[in-house]
Scaffold this motif. Structure first.
Motif, PDB file in Angstrom:
ATOM      1  N   TYR A  36       0.839  -1.195   0.000  1.00 45.81           N
ATOM      2  CA  TYR A  36       0.000   0.000   0.000  1.00 45.81           C
ATOM      3  C   TYR A  36       0.871   1.241   0.000  1.00 45.81           C
ATOM      4  O   TYR A  36       1.854   1.320   0.737  1.00 45.81           O
ATOM      5  CB  TYR A  36      -0.923   0.031   1.219  1.00 45.81           C
ATOM      6  CG  TYR A  36      -1.765   1.283   1.263  1.00 45.81           C
ATOM      7  CD1 TYR A  36      -2.853   1.433   0.410  1.00 45.81           C
ATOM      8  CD2 TYR A  36      -1.442   2.329   2.122  1.00 45.81           C
ATOM      9  CE1 TYR A  36      -3.612   2.588   0.420  1.00 45.81           C
ATOM     10  CE2 TYR A  36      -2.207   3.490   2.133  1.00 45.81           C
ATOM     11  CZ  TYR A  36      -3.285   3.607   1.279  1.00 45.81           C
ATOM     12  OH  TYR A  36      -4.031   4.750   1.271  1.00 45.81           O
ATOM     13  N   ALA A  64      -7.969   6.331   6.432  1.00 47.29           N
ATOM     14  CA  ALA A  64      -7.248   7.381   5.710  1.00 47.29           C
ATOM     15  C   ALA A  64      -7.405   7.193   4.196  1.00 47.29           C
ATOM     16  O   ALA A  64      -7.616   8.158   3.460  1.00 47.29           O
ATOM     17  CB  ALA A  64      -5.776   7.359   6.088  1.00 47.29           C
ATOM     18  N   ALA A  65      -7.302   5.946   3.753  1.00 50.17           N
ATOM     19  CA  ALA A  65      -7.434   5.657   2.329  1.00 50.17           C
ATOM     20  C   ALA A  65      -8.822   6.041   1.846  1.00 50.17           C
ATOM     21  O   ALA A  65      -8.998   6.671   0.796  1.00 50.17           O
ATOM     22  CB  ALA A  65      -7.165   4.182   2.071  1.00 50.17           C
ATOM     23  N   ASN A  72      -9.301   9.766   1.540  1.00 49.74           N
ATOM     24  CA  ASN A  72      -8.670  10.298   0.326  1.00 49.74           C
ATOM     25  C   ASN A  72      -9.533  10.080  -0.916  1.00 49.74           C
ATOM     26  O   ASN A  72      -9.690  10.986  -1.715  1.00 49.74           O
ATOM     27  CB  ASN A  72      -7.294   9.654   0.118  1.00 49.74           C
ATOM     28  CG  ASN A  72      -6.182  10.557   0.621  1.00 49.74           C
ATOM     29  OD1 ASN A  72      -6.421  11.482   1.383  1.00 49.74           O
ATOM     30  ND2 ASN A  72      -4.976  10.287   0.176  1.00 49.74           N
ATOM     31  N   VAL A 103      -5.639   6.667  -4.268  1.00 46.85           N
ATOM     32  CA  VAL A 103      -4.608   6.032  -3.446  1.00 46.85           C
ATOM     33  C   VAL A 103      -3.878   5.017  -4.331  1.00 46.85           C
ATOM     34  O   VAL A 103      -4.419   4.548  -5.327  1.00 46.85           O
ATOM     35  CB  VAL A 103      -5.192   5.319  -2.200  1.00 46.85           C
ATOM     36  CG1 VAL A 103      -5.747   6.344  -1.233  1.00 46.85           C
ATOM     37  CG2 VAL A 103      -6.253   4.322  -2.592  1.00 46.85           C
TER      38      VAL A 103
HETATM   39  C1  LIG Z   1      -3.980  11.138   0.852  1.00 54.21           C
HETATM   40  O1  LIG Z   1      -3.633  12.064  -0.165  1.00 54.21           O
HETATM   41  C2  LIG Z   1      -2.581  12.934   0.207  1.00 54.21           C
HETATM   42  C3  LIG Z   1      -2.370  13.898  -0.923  1.00 54.21           C
HETATM   43  O2  LIG Z   1      -3.254  13.709  -1.967  1.00 54.21           O
HETATM   44  C4  LIG Z   1      -1.331  12.098   0.486  1.00 54.21           C
HETATM   45  O3  LIG Z   1      -0.269  12.945   0.893  1.00 54.21           O
HETATM   46  C5  LIG Z   1      -1.607  11.093   1.556  1.00 54.21           C
HETATM   47  O4  LIG Z   1      -0.483  10.254   1.740  1.00 54.21           O
HETATM   48  C6  LIG Z   1      -2.804  10.252   1.190  1.00 54.21           C
HETATM   49  N1  LIG Z   1      -3.127   9.391   2.278  1.00 54.21           N
HETATM   50  C7  LIG Z   1      -3.281   8.087   2.117  1.00 54.21           C
HETATM   51  C8  LIG Z   1      -3.625   7.333   3.333  1.00 54.21           C
HETATM   52  O5  LIG Z   1      -3.116   7.541   1.027  1.00 54.21           O
END
Ligand SMILES: *[C@@H]1O[C@H](CO)[C@@H](O)[C@H](O)[C@H]1NC(C)=O
Ligand SMILES: *[C@@H]1O[C@H](CO)[C@@H](O)[C@H](O)[C@H]1NC(C)=O
Ligand SMILES: *[C@@H]1O[C@H](CO)[C@@H](O)[C@H](O)[C@H]1NC(C)=O
Ligand SMILES: *[C@@H]1O[C@H](CO)[C@@H](O)[C@H](O)[C@H]1NC(C)=O
Ligand SMILES: *[C@@H]1O[C@H](CO)[C@@H](O)[C@H](O)[C@H]1NC(C)=O
Ligand SMILES: *[C@@H]1O[C@H](CO)[C@@H](O)[C@H](O)[C@H]1NC(C)=O
Ligand SMILES: *[C@@H]1O[C@H](CO)[C@@H](O)[C@H](O)[C@H]1NC(C)=O
Length: 220
Positions: free
Chosen positions: A89, A130-131, A134, A141
């Motif tokens: 991931y 979190a995913a 987003n 993601v």
């Molecule tokens: C969510 O998106 C942001 C920027 O688009 C990124 O920095 C962050 O890592 C992402 N979080 C996940 C859990 O993928």
């Protein structure tokens, strides 16, 4: 030139045909084999389907994938060892811990043939909240898929002698997933070799030899 001779005799035509086949075999044998082409045709993460609010989806930590493997050699069959598929991931995740894996049993694939391998994989350690936040946001993601196996090409002559050539097949690709839960790219995502495969580059260099052989036989 040779065409008029060819028209005269069927035997001559047959000789040319056989010479062509021999030239192709010699070409493959001296230049090495092309690795199979692997791609991810479908990739679905139920949890990230934001239009589905049901609790069964909120507790579903699986991912589904559909893998395509194609033998690019037109004359030679290939035997795969167990095909190990590993998932990660996040971007730049080659060093991170896998979130899931799957192994397909070894199989044989005839020349020019394609195979599909599909599976539902249970995952561990994905930051689902979190995913989900987003992709709800309209962003994507990234998952990474890694494939690892060995490909053995077997070429046998008429007198029963066989030769074997084994290559490590280690490839990977990044897969972007959006709020539909599916991969963003509608087309298949081609897996790339982790390390450069040197047998590709020398192939055109040796092309000249079988061509010379072919015309030698043609004019004898
Ligand atoms: C969510 O998106 C942001 C920027 O688009 C990124 O920095 C962050 O890592 C992402 N979080 C996940 C859990 O993928
Ligand atoms: C899913 O849930 C959110 C709030 O929890 C709601 O706004 C939305 O309409 C729901 N979607 C569907 C398709 O039920
Ligand atoms: C997402 O969930 C909805 C509701 O269950 C379903 O109709 C839709 O087909 C799902 N999307 C995908 C890409 O499977
Ligand atoms: C998760 O979702 C997939 C695809 O919708 C389904 O096939 C599978 O049975 C689900 N698994 C669980 C444990 O709910
Ligand atoms: C990926 O990780 C390596 C080593 O940890 C780092 O040098 C590189 O900058 C990272 N790349 C990205 C795009 O984050
Ligand atoms: C594959 O996944 C299983 C759990 O499903 C885990 O025990 C095993 O260590 C994993 N293997 C690799 C190579 O990641
Ligand atoms: C929403 O998207 C923006 C960029 O499109 C990103 O910076 C932000 O982290 C996202 N919010 C969440 C909660 O992931």
């Amino acid at each position: 030139m040779s065409c008029s001779r060819c028209a005269v005799s069927f035997c001559c035509c047959f000789t040319i045909f056989v010479a062509g086949i021999i030239a192709l075999i010699v070409w493959s044998a001296i230049s090495g084999y092309r690795l199979p082409a692997c791609s991810v045709e479908d990739f679905y993460v139920p949890y990230l389907n934001v239009t589905d609010n049901s609790t069964s989806v909120r507790t579903n930590h699986t991912l589904y994938f559909d893998l395509r493997l194609k033998n690019r050699e037109p004359l030679v069959g290939v035997s795969y060892d167990d095909v190990k598929v590993t998932f990660f991931y996040g971007q730049n995740s080659s060093l991170s811990t896998p979130i899931g894996n799957y192994s397909f049993p070894k199989f044989y694939q005839g020349h020019g043939k394609k195979a599909r391998r599909k599976a539902l994989v249970e995952t561990y350690g994905v930051p689902w909240e979190a995913a989900s936040a987003n992709v709800s946001n309209g962003s994507t993601v990234t998952f990474r898929v890694g494939l690892s196996t060995r490909a053995t090409y077997e070429s046998c002559s008429d007198d029963g002698g066989c030769s074997y050539h084994t290559y490590a097949l280690v490839q990977g690709a990044d897969i972007d997933v959006d709020g539909s839960g599916r991969k963003v790219d509608k087309q298949g995502i081609r897996l790339q070799s982790a390390a450069a495969a040197p047998q590709h580059t020398c192939r055109p260099v040796f092309l000249g030899l079988p061509v010379v052989l072919y015309f030698l036989v043609l004019y004898v």
